[in-house]
Every structure is written in structure tokens, then in C-alpha cells.
Design a protein around this motif. Structure first.
Motif, short mmCIF file in Angstrom:
data_model
loop_
_atom_site.label_atom_id
_atom_site.label_comp_id
_atom_site.label_asym_id
_atom_site.label_seq_id
_atom_site.Cartn_x
_atom_site.Cartn_y
_atom_site.Cartn_z
N GLU A 43 9.28 21.42 11.23
CA GLU A 43 9.27 20.01 11.64
C GLU A 43 8.15 19.13 10.36
OE1 GLU A 43 10.86 17.86 13.94
OE2 GLU A 43 11.82 19.57 14.40
N THR A 44 8.62 18.05 10.03
CA THR A 44 7.82 17.23 9.14
C THR A 44 8.14 15.92 9.66
OG1 THR A 44 9.85 16.47 7.76
CG2 THR A 44 8.92 18.41 7.00
N GLU A 45 6.61 15.23 9.73
CA GLU A 45 6.55 14.04 10.03
C GLU A 45 6.79 13.10 9.00
OE1 GLU A 45 2.61 11.40 11.89
OE2 GLU A 45 2.59 13.63 11.54
N THR A 46 7.51 11.96 9.39
CA THR A 46 7.71 10.76 8.53
C THR A 46 6.55 9.65 8.64
OG1 THR A 46 9.80 11.22 8.48
CG2 THR A 46 9.34 9.20 7.50
N PHE A 47 5.81 9.30 7.36
CA PHE A 47 5.31 8.10 7.39
C PHE A 47 5.53 7.14 6.09
CE2 PHE A 47 2.66 11.27 5.32
CZ PHE A 47 1.80 10.82 4.53
N SER A 48 4.87 6.18 5.95
CA SER A 48 5.33 5.29 4.73
C SER A 48 3.98 4.61 4.21
CB SER A 48 6.25 4.34 5.22
OG SER A 48 5.58 3.75 6.09
N ILE A 49 4.18 4.31 2.89
CA ILE A 49 3.05 3.61 2.26
C ILE A 49 3.50 2.48 1.65
CG2 ILE A 49 1.76 5.62 1.84
CD1 ILE A 49 2.47 5.60 -0.92
N ALA A 50 2.96 1.48 1.68
CA ALA A 50 3.18 0.09 1.02
C ALA A 50 2.74 -0.05 -0.34
CB ALA A 50 2.82 -1.07 1.83
N ILE A 51 3.54 -0.22 -1.34
CA ILE A 51 3.23 -0.46 -2.72
C ILE A 51 3.69 -1.71 -3.38
CG2 ILE A 51 2.89 1.99 -3.04
CD1 ILE A 51 5.60 1.77 -4.83
N ALA A 52 2.87 -2.10 -4.26
CA ALA A 52 3.35 -3.47 -5.14
C ALA A 52 4.22 -3.09 -6.21
CB ALA A 52 2.16 -4.18 -5.22
N SER A 53 5.40 -3.33 -6.66
CA SER A 53 6.23 -2.90 -7.66
C SER A 53 5.75 -3.91 -8.99
CB SER A 53 7.64 -3.04 -7.31
OG SER A 53 8.09 -4.37 -7.21
N VAL A 54 6.03 -3.09 -10.00
CA VAL A 54 5.88 -3.58 -11.28
C VAL A 54 7.07 -3.86 -11.92
CG1 VAL A 54 4.84 -3.18 -13.58
CG2 VAL A 54 3.55 -2.24 -11.61
N THR A 55 7.36 -4.98 -12.68
CA THR A 55 8.55 -5.32 -13.47
C THR A 55 9.08 -3.99 -14.08
OG1 THR A 55 7.80 -7.46 -13.69
CG2 THR A 55 9.60 -6.91 -15.23
N GLY A 56 10.44 -3.67 -14.06
CA GLY A 56 11.17 -2.57 -14.47
C GLY A 56 11.06 -1.40 -13.88
N ASP A 57 10.37 -1.17 -12.66
CA ASP A 57 10.41 -0.10 -11.68
C ASP A 57 11.70 0.14 -11.33
OD1 ASP A 57 7.88 0.58 -11.86
OD2 ASP A 57 7.32 -0.44 -9.99
#
Length: 115
Positions: A43-57
Motif C-alpha cells: 500500500e502507498t498513501e497519497t498526499f499532495s503538496i501545493a506549489i507556485a508555478s513559474v512561467t514555462g513550467d
């Protein structure tokens, strides 16, 4: 006549070895060494992180910055679009808040294969 038979036999052997090397059956043969893993996890546990994108990502660039060897690209992409449904029909804009899926192996479901 012997030369002709020898040439045909040699051609058949070379052909089979070439096919085995291309299709990958030789590396998975019974005599090949297998890498043993000391821990096997289901089993793997899913979690998430919030990031701010940069132009061109791009999505590929974000996945490269936050790699995960346990999941395939398509699984991660599917989870990415579940977390960011607005990005299915538009490109990533600089400064936008994006949620990236990450996975953690659940230590309670791991078994020691040496036992």
C-alpha cells in the motif's frame, strides 16, 4: 551440402538469439540473477503538496522536480488531473497554485521478505 546445412543451422541460432535479445526473454530467464528486495510493500498513501508555478513550467518538469519511483507517469498524471481539473484544458500559467500528488509507502503494510 554440409556447408549449406551448417549455414542454415547457424542462421537459425543467430535469428533466435537476436529475437530473444530484442524481446527481452533472455534477461528474465530462470538463470538470470534477480535483485532481492528486503522490504515488500503493498500500500502507498497519497498526499499532495501545493506549489507556485513559474512561467514555462510543464507537467513533466514538475514531476521531474518532485520524482516518485513507485508510481508510473500515467498514474501520477491521472492523480494530477484529479487534483487540478482546470489544467486539463489550459496550460500552466506562471504564479498559479498547483497541487502535486506525492506518494508515501505505508510502513504498517510492509512485510520483511527475509522472514
Amino acid at each position: 551440402m554440409r556447408i549449406l546445412v551448417l549455414a542454415v543451422v547457424l542462421f537459425i541460432i543467430i535469428h533466435f538469439v537476436r529475437i530473444d535479445l530484442m524481446s527481452g526473454t533472455i534477461p528474465i530467464a530462470a538463470f538470470a540473477t534477480q535483485e532481492s528486495q528486503s522490504v515488500q510493500c503493498d500500500e502507498t498513501e497519497t498526499f499532495s503538496i501545493a506549489i507556485a508555478s513559474v512561467t514555462g513550467d510543464t507537467i513533466e518538469a514538475l514531476f521531474a522536480l518532485y520524482p516518485d519511483p513507485t508510481k508510473s507517469f500515467l498514474d501520477r498524471l491521472n492523480d494530477f488531473y484529479k487534483l487540478n481539473p482546470h489544467l486539463q484544458h489550459q496550460d500552466i500559467v506562471g504564479g498559479e497554485k498547483i497541487v502535486l500528488p506525492l506518494y508515501r509507502i505505508d510502513a504498517n503494510n510492509c512485510l520483511d521478505s527475509k522472514i
